[in-house]
Motif scaffolding. Sequence first.
Motif, PDB file in Angstrom:
ATOM      1  N   UNK A 110      43.568  45.456  37.054  1.00 13.65           N
ATOM      2  CA  UNK A 110      44.465  44.665  37.898  1.00 13.65           C
ATOM      3  C   UNK A 110      45.161  43.614  37.049  1.00 13.65           C
ATOM      4  N   UNK A 111      46.457  43.442  37.311  1.00 13.38           N
ATOM      5  CA  UNK A 111      47.297  42.478  36.603  1.00 13.38           C
ATOM      6  C   UNK A 111      48.104  41.700  37.632  1.00 13.38           C
ATOM      7  N   UNK A 112      48.614  40.531  37.253  1.00 11.51           N
ATOM      8  CA  UNK A 112      49.380  39.719  38.183  1.00 11.51           C
ATOM      9  C   UNK A 112      50.671  39.230  37.558  1.00 11.51           C
ATOM     10  N   UNK A 113      51.621  38.884  38.441  1.00 10.07           N
ATOM     11  CA  UNK A 113      52.817  38.197  37.964  1.00 10.07           C
ATOM     12  C   UNK A 113      52.577  36.683  38.052  1.00 10.07           C
ATOM     13  N   UNK A 114      53.617  35.892  37.801  1.00  8.37           N
ATOM     14  CA  UNK A 114      53.434  34.441  37.788  1.00  8.37           C
ATOM     15  C   UNK A 114      53.341  33.841  39.188  1.00  8.37           C
ATOM     16  N   UNK A 115      53.410  34.685  40.224  1.00  9.88           N
ATOM     17  CA  UNK A 115      53.217  34.226  41.603  1.00  9.88           C
ATOM     18  C   UNK A 115      51.862  34.679  42.137  1.00  9.88           C
ATOM     19  N   UNK A 116      50.983  35.100  41.257  1.00 11.86           N
ATOM     20  CA  UNK A 116      49.628  35.552  41.597  1.00 11.86           C
ATOM     21  C   UNK A 116      49.631  36.784  42.484  1.00 11.86           C
ATOM     22  N   UNK A 117      50.706  37.573  42.418  1.00 14.53           N
ATOM     23  CA  UNK A 117      50.749  38.858  43.119  1.00 14.53           C
ATOM     24  C   UNK A 117      50.166  39.913  42.197  1.00 14.53           C
ATOM     25  N   UNK A 118      49.195  40.653  42.707  1.00 20.81           N
ATOM     26  CA  UNK A 118      48.445  41.578  41.859  1.00 20.81           C
ATOM     27  C   UNK A 118      48.878  43.017  42.081  1.00 20.81           C
ATOM     28  N   UNK A 119      48.900  43.768  40.994  1.00 20.78           N
ATOM     29  CA  UNK A 119      49.083  45.217  41.034  1.00 20.78           C
ATOM     30  C   UNK A 119      47.795  45.845  40.534  1.00 20.78           C
ATOM     31  N   UNK A 120      47.255  46.792  41.290  1.00 18.86           N
ATOM     32  CA  UNK A 120      46.025  47.490  40.922  1.00 18.86           C
ATOM     33  C   UNK A 120      46.405  48.841  40.311  1.00 18.86           C
ATOM     34  N   UNK A 121      45.805  49.169  39.176  1.00 17.81           N
ATOM     35  CA  UNK A 121      46.095  50.406  38.457  1.00 17.81           C
ATOM     36  C   UNK A 121      44.830  51.256  38.428  1.00 17.81           C
ATOM     37  N   UNK A 122      44.903  52.441  39.036  1.00 13.16           N
ATOM     38  CA  UNK A 122      43.727  53.300  39.193  1.00 13.16           C
ATOM     39  C   UNK A 122      43.885  54.550  38.349  1.00 13.16           C
ATOM     40  N   UNK A 123      42.834  54.894  37.613  1.00  7.70           N
ATOM     41  CA  UNK A 123      42.811  56.122  36.824  1.00  7.70           C
ATOM     42  C   UNK A 123      41.357  56.443  36.519  1.00  7.70           C
ATOM     43  N   UNK A 124      41.033  57.720  36.305  1.00 11.61           N
ATOM     44  CA  UNK A 124      39.658  58.070  35.934  1.00 11.61           C
ATOM     45  C   UNK A 124      39.239  57.381  34.645  1.00 11.61           C
TER      46      UNK A 124
END
Length: 397
Positions: A110-124
């Motif tokens: 999981x990573x975030x932008x400068x507004x604390x919005x997170x993107x979750x990245x899923x992979x085996x």
Amino acid sequence: MSEDGDARVALLAMGCRWILDLSALDPKERAAMTRRWSRAIALADEPTSPVIDGTEVSIRPRTSGGGEDSTEADVVTQTLTGLPYDLSRAITLRSISRLTGKALKLHAAALTDDRDRAIVLVAPSGTGKSTASAALGRDLGYVTDESVVIMQDRRIAPYPKPPSLIVDPQNPTHKEEVSPDDHGLGPTPPAPVVHGLLTLTRDEAASTPWIEPVDLIDHLLTILPETSSIAALPGGLARLAEVVSLGGGPARLVYAEIADCADLVRRHLDDSPAPPPWSHHPPGPGQTWRSGDGEGSEPTDEAGETPSPAGPSARYERAPWTDAIEYEGDFLILQGPVPVHVRGVGASLWRACATAATRDDLVAATIADLGEHPRAAELVGEALAELTKAGLLHQCG
């Protein structure tokens, strides 16, 4: 702190409080271990950090030469070289165990932008999460490269562990643990909020990366193996479906080189609509479902007696099940931890068998759902046999 000074430090991992006991290490290695875990240590004193399990549980890394009998708190390895990775793995697995039934858990980055919005990245495992965190985390905020824990209000309980980096490609189990700061990763917000989830698909032919929509249930079937104990989480499938549907709908990121995706991921977060309050219903048209709590009845027939499938008195109902969602007429059903996708005639039957129904009832219900068919009775019989064999339905009289 105890009388040992920096030998005992508190840290927060996935919303679980730990006391990291470094008393078995020499001062130099204590300092190195404290630096590796500095962000998780800082979270323990951050009042806005989500705390899911606040019990302080001790964990102590040491080598086998420590001279003491091993206890449940110990993480024991043969040499100091392997101790950082073994400690990281132990904190991960023990935190996951503590959180069973309390939060949505994904083996993901999981990573975030400068507004604390997170993107979750899923992979085996072994297919790009740590690499994505290392490459994109220099432009974005770093939440975790390992385990994403999502609370019901969509806040993530951060796990800014030291990234696990493969030192020798010929020996993938040999991993180096480096402080996120030493690796140049962006800051870790104490309570980021999920605004999107993408699965990762590496394609050497993708000279320009893109994000493409995918079918919800197919996407859930891809992601479910990367969840932990979802069957123990009330409404777990609906909660996962909602998170998957954030950011404009279920989607995957296709790329050749993950380092080329930073701007694309930022735009995806910028374009993502603000998520509404959690409700079992995702945002946007065409993304609705109904969820169900596990129920069903045990077979009522005497042992050894099976009603004739063709008998006019035969009735069918759902066998016990754990969790389910309905989406565009299809069902995704959990039987314990096992997901089953039921569609077409089978979906009509499972829907109709919420209460006991005869074969004639089920034929009528299927025709009402799917329209007239010259072989309707035959198709219903075949589907009944399949669902009964699969343990989704059973005869009840």
